[in-house]
Design a protein around this motif. Structure first.
Motif, short mmCIF file in Angstrom:
data_model
loop_
_atom_site.label_atom_id
_atom_site.label_comp_id
_atom_site.label_asym_id
_atom_site.label_seq_id
_atom_site.Cartn_x
_atom_site.Cartn_y
_atom_site.Cartn_z
N SER A 17 0.83 -1.21 0.00
CA SER A 17 0.00 0.00 0.00
C SER A 17 0.86 1.26 0.00
O SER A 17 0.60 2.20 -0.76
N HIS A 18 1.89 1.28 0.83
CA HIS A 18 2.77 2.46 0.88
C HIS A 18 3.53 2.65 -0.44
O HIS A 18 3.70 3.78 -0.90
N GLY A 32 -0.81 18.20 -9.48
CA GLY A 32 -1.08 18.83 -8.19
C GLY A 32 -1.90 17.92 -7.29
O GLY A 32 -2.55 18.38 -6.37
N LEU A 33 -1.86 16.61 -7.58
CA LEU A 33 -2.62 15.63 -6.79
C LEU A 33 -1.66 14.64 -6.16
O LEU A 33 -0.49 14.55 -6.55
N SER A 34 -2.17 13.90 -5.22
CA SER A 34 -1.37 12.89 -4.54
C SER A 34 -2.22 11.65 -4.30
O SER A 34 -3.43 11.64 -4.57
N ALA A 35 -1.59 10.63 -3.74
CA ALA A 35 -2.31 9.41 -3.40
C ALA A 35 -3.44 9.69 -2.41
O ALA A 35 -4.46 9.02 -2.42
N SER A 36 -3.28 10.71 -1.59
CA SER A 36 -4.30 11.01 -0.59
C SER A 36 -5.40 11.95 -1.10
O SER A 36 -6.40 12.13 -0.42
N VAL A 117 0.95 -0.81 -11.87
CA VAL A 117 1.03 -1.30 -10.49
C VAL A 117 1.04 -2.83 -10.44
O VAL A 117 1.68 -3.42 -9.58
N VAL A 118 0.36 -3.46 -11.38
CA VAL A 118 0.28 -4.93 -11.39
C VAL A 118 1.12 -5.54 -12.51
O VAL A 118 0.97 -6.72 -12.83
#
Length: 145
Positions: A17-18, A32-36, A117-118
Motif C-alpha cells: 500500500s505504501h 497537483g494531486l497525490s495518493a491522498s 502497479v500490477v
C-alpha cells in the motif's frame, strides 16, 4: 514472509500500500494531486456532485481527515463546497472547472498507472488478486460491523 512473523500479512499489505502511494505521488505530482487526494477528485467527478456525508462513506477515512483533504482541494481551487438547497445542514461538494480538468486528466492517466502497479503479475494472477482482495475486504467488513 515467514509464517512465524507476528504481523507478516499485515506488514506485507501495508508495505505494498505504501509503495503504491509513493508511485501514485510521483505519477500525479504534475497534476497537483497525490495518493491522498486523487480519489476525492475521482469520486466527486464520477458523481458530478456529492454530499460531504456520502463522500465520507465512499472514502473510508474518518471525517476529520476527509474534511482536511477537502479543504486542501478547495484551497487549490479544484473543489467547491456549498450548502444544499434542500437542507441547509448538508454540504455538497463538486469540482470547479479546474477540478474538472484534473478529473479528465485522471480518467486518461489512471488506467495506465493501474496497469503499471500490477505489471509484475500475469493476467491470471491479476484476476486472482482481485478475487482475493475482494474476499479480504468482505471479511474486514464483517470484522468491522
Amino acid at each position: 514472509m515467514s509464517e512465524n512473523e507476528l504481523d507478516g500479512h499485515i506488514r506485507a499489505i501495508n508495505t505494498v500500500s505504501h509503495k503504491v502511494s509513493q508511485y501514485l505521488n510521483s505519477e500525479l505530482k504534475d497534476l497537483g494531486l497525490s495518493a491522498s487526494t486523487y480519489f476525492f477528485i475521482l469520486k466527486i467527478g464520477d458523481k458530478g456532485k456529492i454530499t460531504q456525508d456520502d463522500l465520507f462513506k465512499q472514502i473510508f477515512l474518518n471525517p476529520s481527515n476527509v474534511t482536511r483533504r477537502l479543504n486542501r482541494l478547495i484551497k487549490l481551487g479544484y473543489v467547491s463546497k456549498e450548502k444544499s438547497a434542500n437542507d441547509k445542514r448538508v454540504r455538497v461538494v463538486k469540482l470547479t472547472p479546474l477540478g474538472q480538468e484534473k478529473y479528465q486528466q485522471l480518467v486518461i492517466r489512471l488506467p495506465t498507472i493501474n496497469q503499471e502497479v500490477v505489471q509484475a503479475l500475469t493476467s491470471d494472477e491479476v484476476l486472482m488478486l482481485r478475487r482475493l482482495v475482494g474476499k479480504m475486504e468482505t471479511g474486514l467488513d464483517d470484522l468491522l460491523s
